[in-house]
Design an enzyme around this catalytic site. Structure first.
Site, PDB file in Angstrom:
ATOM      1  N   GLU A   1       6.873  94.206  74.270  1.00  0.00           N
ATOM      2  CA  GLU A   1       8.159  93.652  74.352  1.00  0.00           C
ATOM      3  C   GLU A   1       8.048  92.235  74.537  1.00  0.00           C
ATOM      4  O   GLU A   1       8.894  91.431  74.207  1.00  0.00           O
ATOM      5  CB  GLU A   1       8.917  94.286  75.628  1.00  0.00           C
ATOM      6  CG  GLU A   1       9.132  95.661  75.434  1.00  0.00           C
ATOM      7  CD  GLU A   1       8.001  96.533  76.330  1.00  0.00           C
ATOM      8  OE1 GLU A   1       6.951  96.186  76.237  1.00  0.00           O
ATOM      9  OE2 GLU A   1       8.563  97.759  76.488  1.00  0.00           O
TER      10      GLU A   1
ATOM     11  N   GLU B   1       6.016 103.746  77.311  1.00  0.00           N
ATOM     12  CA  GLU B   1       6.610 104.493  78.529  1.00  0.00           C
ATOM     13  C   GLU B   1       6.879 105.873  78.815  1.00  0.00           C
ATOM     14  O   GLU B   1       6.763 106.318  79.953  1.00  0.00           O
ATOM     15  CB  GLU B   1       7.840 103.261  79.150  1.00  0.00           C
ATOM     16  CG  GLU B   1       7.307 101.985  78.868  1.00  0.00           C
ATOM     17  CD  GLU B   1       8.711 100.837  79.201  1.00  0.00           C
ATOM     18  OE1 GLU B   1       9.363 100.948  78.252  1.00  0.00           O
ATOM     19  OE2 GLU B   1       8.774 100.149  80.028  1.00  0.00           O
TER      20      GLU B   1
ATOM     21  N   ALA C   1      11.788 101.230  72.121  1.00  0.00           N
ATOM     22  CA  ALA C   1      13.357 101.426  72.045  1.00  0.00           C
ATOM     23  C   ALA C   1      13.810 100.841  70.787  1.00  0.00           C
ATOM     24  O   ALA C   1      12.929 100.184  70.234  1.00  0.00           O
ATOM     25  CB  ALA C   1      13.960 100.735  73.376  1.00  0.00           C
TER      26      ALA C   1
ATOM     27  N   GLY D   1       9.000 101.174  74.846  1.00  0.00           N
ATOM     28  CA  GLY D   1       9.455 102.598  75.406  1.00  0.00           C
ATOM     29  C   GLY D   1       8.872 103.874  74.939  1.00  0.00           C
ATOM     30  O   GLY D   1       8.735 104.670  75.955  1.00  0.00           O
TER      31      GLY D   1
HETATM   32  N1  CO8 Z   1      13.099  99.769  66.826  1.00  0.00           N
HETATM   33  C1  CO8 Z   1      14.162 100.034  65.670  1.00  0.00           C
HETATM   34  N2  CO8 Z   1      13.366 100.164  64.224  1.00  0.00           N
HETATM   35  C2  CO8 Z   1      11.841 100.207  64.388  1.00  0.00           C
HETATM   36  C3  CO8 Z   1      11.259 100.136  65.351  1.00  0.00           C
HETATM   37  C4  CO8 Z   1      11.836 100.034  66.710  1.00  0.00           C
HETATM   38  N3  CO8 Z   1      11.130  99.859  67.745  1.00  0.00           N
HETATM   39  N4  CO8 Z   1      10.124 100.100  65.102  1.00  0.00           N
HETATM   40  C5  CO8 Z   1       9.801 100.182  63.627  1.00  0.00           C
HETATM   41  N5  CO8 Z   1      11.196 100.332  63.433  1.00  0.00           N
HETATM   42  C6  CO8 Z   1      11.515 100.439  62.091  1.00  0.00           C
HETATM   43  C7  CO8 Z   1      11.379  99.226  61.301  1.00  0.00           C
HETATM   44  O1  CO8 Z   1      12.367  98.358  61.302  1.00  0.00           O
HETATM   45  C8  CO8 Z   1      11.283 100.093  59.735  1.00  0.00           C
HETATM   46  O2  CO8 Z   1      12.579 100.249  59.134  1.00  0.00           O
HETATM   47  P1  CO8 Z   1      13.223  99.429  57.632  1.00  0.00           P
HETATM   48  O3  CO8 Z   1      12.267 100.385  56.866  1.00  0.00           O
HETATM   49  O4  CO8 Z   1      14.591  99.870  57.673  1.00  0.00           O
HETATM   50  O5  CO8 Z   1      12.675  98.201  57.528  1.00  0.00           O
HETATM   51  C9  CO8 Z   1      10.747 101.272  59.855  1.00  0.00           C
HETATM   52  O6  CO8 Z   1      10.809 101.427  61.315  1.00  0.00           O
HETATM   53  C10 CO8 Z   1       9.069 101.233  59.483  1.00  0.00           C
HETATM   54  O7  CO8 Z   1       8.549 100.394  60.569  1.00  0.00           O
HETATM   55  P2  CO8 Z   1       7.616  99.042  59.605  1.00  0.00           P
HETATM   56  O8  CO8 Z   1       7.980  98.721  58.302  1.00  0.00           O
HETATM   57  O9  CO8 Z   1       7.592  97.866  60.572  1.00  0.00           O
HETATM   58  O10 CO8 Z   1       6.087  99.913  59.736  1.00  0.00           O
HETATM   59  P3  CO8 Z   1       4.822  99.417  59.673  1.00  0.00           P
HETATM   60  O11 CO8 Z   1       4.129 100.399  59.818  1.00  0.00           O
HETATM   61  O12 CO8 Z   1       4.562  98.030  58.940  1.00  0.00           O
HETATM   62  O13 CO8 Z   1       4.621  98.684  61.415  1.00  0.00           O
HETATM   63  C11 CO8 Z   1       4.831  98.759  63.756  1.00  0.00           C
HETATM   64  C12 CO8 Z   1       4.744  99.619  62.438  1.00  0.00           C
HETATM   65  C13 CO8 Z   1       3.640  97.870  64.309  1.00  0.00           C
HETATM   66  C14 CO8 Z   1       4.968  99.798  64.831  1.00  0.00           C
HETATM   67  C15 CO8 Z   1       5.978  98.010  63.690  1.00  0.00           C
HETATM   68  O14 CO8 Z   1       7.157  98.772  62.999  1.00  0.00           O
HETATM   69  C16 CO8 Z   1       6.441  97.491  65.082  1.00  0.00           C
HETATM   70  O15 CO8 Z   1       5.954  96.480  65.339  1.00  0.00           O
HETATM   71  N6  CO8 Z   1       7.707  97.965  65.655  1.00  0.00           N
HETATM   72  C17 CO8 Z   1       8.079  97.515  66.760  1.00  0.00           C
HETATM   73  C18 CO8 Z   1       7.185  97.666  68.255  1.00  0.00           C
HETATM   74  C19 CO8 Z   1       7.982  97.237  69.200  1.00  0.00           C
HETATM   75  O16 CO8 Z   1       8.016  95.846  69.536  1.00  0.00           O
HETATM   76  N7  CO8 Z   1       8.375  98.088  70.247  1.00  0.00           N
HETATM   77  C20 CO8 Z   1       8.843  97.644  71.254  1.00  0.00           C
HETATM   78  C21 CO8 Z   1      10.375  97.730  71.256  1.00  0.00           C
HETATM   79  S1  CO8 Z   1      11.313  97.129  72.666  1.00  0.00           S
HETATM   80  C22 CO8 Z   1      11.041  98.137  73.942  1.00  0.00           C
HETATM   81  O17 CO8 Z   1      10.666  99.279  73.739  1.00  0.00           O
HETATM   82  C23 CO8 Z   1      11.681  97.919  75.137  1.00  0.00           C
HETATM   83  C24 CO8 Z   1      11.393  99.041  76.283  1.00  0.00           C
HETATM   84  C25 CO8 Z   1      12.389  98.945  77.472  1.00  0.00           C
HETATM   85  C26 CO8 Z   1      13.067 100.159  77.743  1.00  0.00           C
HETATM   86  C27 CO8 Z   1      12.893 101.136  76.547  1.00  0.00           C
HETATM   87  C28 CO8 Z   1      13.628 102.402  76.828  1.00  0.00           C
HETATM   88  C29 CO8 Z   1      13.555 103.345  75.681  1.00  0.00           C
END
Ligand code: CO8
Length: 257
Positions: free
Chosen positions: A131, A111, A65, A108
């Site tokens: 999460e 999921e 998400a 998400g």
């Molecule tokens: N949300 C918003 N932006 C994101 C997300 C995200 N989940 N994941 C990555 N991005 C963005 C980063 O902020 C970054 O943006 P910017 O260049 O503006 O800083 C861009 O994407 C590239 O990401 P990274 O630079 O972090 O890329 P890396 O290759 O270094 O890392 C990862 C990749 C490991 C995937 C890392 O981006 C990461 O850990 N992302 C978050 C993963 C996460 O925690 N996901 C769970 C989110 S919570 C959730 O899903 C709750 C579910 C409940 C219901 C869901 C309904 C849809």
């Protein structure tokens, strides 16, 4: 029809839906949810289409998400607004939907993949429910669908540590149907989808309903549900056609009735 966050192509009887927010690793913001609701609704309503594939990019199916969109939300926003209820449209789709996962399928994203009828994974795929690292939990069915797919031990570990699981582990655990080389992912997913779309639409919907019922009912009721759907198919032209085609050694010409 064009969408802000999706690229949608039709390949004969198969609809390919590609999540397209590369700048955010396909994070699922509200626009993606609204676009997916519309694209899946259009697919389900289109009699020329028999199966859909949802995919992302090579690097990310979807990294969860959208954290930036969620960060300031309150309980009233999420509970009061029933925040992610729109994803119920994925489950409500009556025709089969395959997830073709390359790269990250996190939170998400994992999921969403598990809401699809089965997952084909690239060898680069990484699944996770991270999460917990954000001070929350899965919120779109992840704890429930993962537990049913791979059991309690691994699901607890995944959800409590937030670690990622690679494609080989996901296949061994039963989370994904098949792992293919990353370069072949879309071709293999389309091939599977074409196979599904080439079957009788009635029998296909019956299979989807009966397998899903296995997760909701005691065994005897599930077996009865299966038998009654099986019985019902003998009222269809497709059953007569399918069996006549087998006996005549020719391809079946399905009518969907
Ligand atoms: N949300 C918003 N932006 C994101 C997300 C995200 N989940 N994941 C990555 N991005 C963005 C980063 O902020 C970054 O943006 P910017 O260049 O503006 O800083 C861009 O994407 C590239 O990401 P990274 O630079 O972090 O890329 P890396 O290759 O270094 O890392 C990862 C990749 C490991 C995937 C890392 O981006 C990461 O850990 N992302 C978050 C993963 C996460 O925690 N996901 C769970 C989110 S919570 C959730 O899903 C709750 C579910 C409940 C219901 C869901 C309904 C849809």
């Amino acid at each position: 029809m064009s969408y802000e966050t999706l690229l949608v192509e039709t390949h004969d009887r198969v609809t390919l839906i590609r999540l397209n927010r590369p700048q955010a690793l396909n994070a699922l913001n509200s626009q993606v949810m609204n676009d997916l609701i519309a694209a899946l609704g259009a697919f389900d309503a289109d009699d020329s289409q028999g199966c859909a594939v949802i995919t992302g990019s090579e690097k990310a199916f979807a990294a969860g998400a959208d954290i930036k969109e969620m960060a300031e939300l309150t309980f009233a926003d999420t509970f009061g607004g029933n925040l992610f209820a729109g994803y119920d449209r994925v489950i409500a789709t009556r025709k089969p939907v395959i997830a073709a996962v390359s790269g990250f399928a996190l939170g998400g994203g994992c999921e969403l993949a598990m809401m699809c009828d089965f997952i084909i994974a690239a060898d680069s795929a990484k699944f996770g429910q991270p999460e917990i690292k954000l001070g929350v939990t899965p919120g779109m069915g992840g704890s429930q669908r993962m537990a049913r797919a791979i059991g309690k031990a691994k699901t607890m570990e995944m959800c409590l540590t937030g670690r990622m699981m690679g494609a080989a582990e996901a296949e061994a655990a039963g989370l994904v149907a098949r792992v293919v080389p990353a370069a072949d992912l879309i071709a293999e997913a389309l091939k599977s989808a074409e196979a599904v779309a080439s079957m009788s639409p009635l029998a296909t919907r019956a299979v989807k309903e009966m397998v899903n019922v296995a997760f909701e009912t005691p065994l005897a009721q599930g077996v009865l549900f299966e038998r009654r759907l099986f019985d019902g198919l003998f009222g269809s032209e497709d059953q007569k056609e399918g069996m006549a085609a087998f006996i005549a050694k020719r391809a079946a010409d399905w009518k969907g009735r």
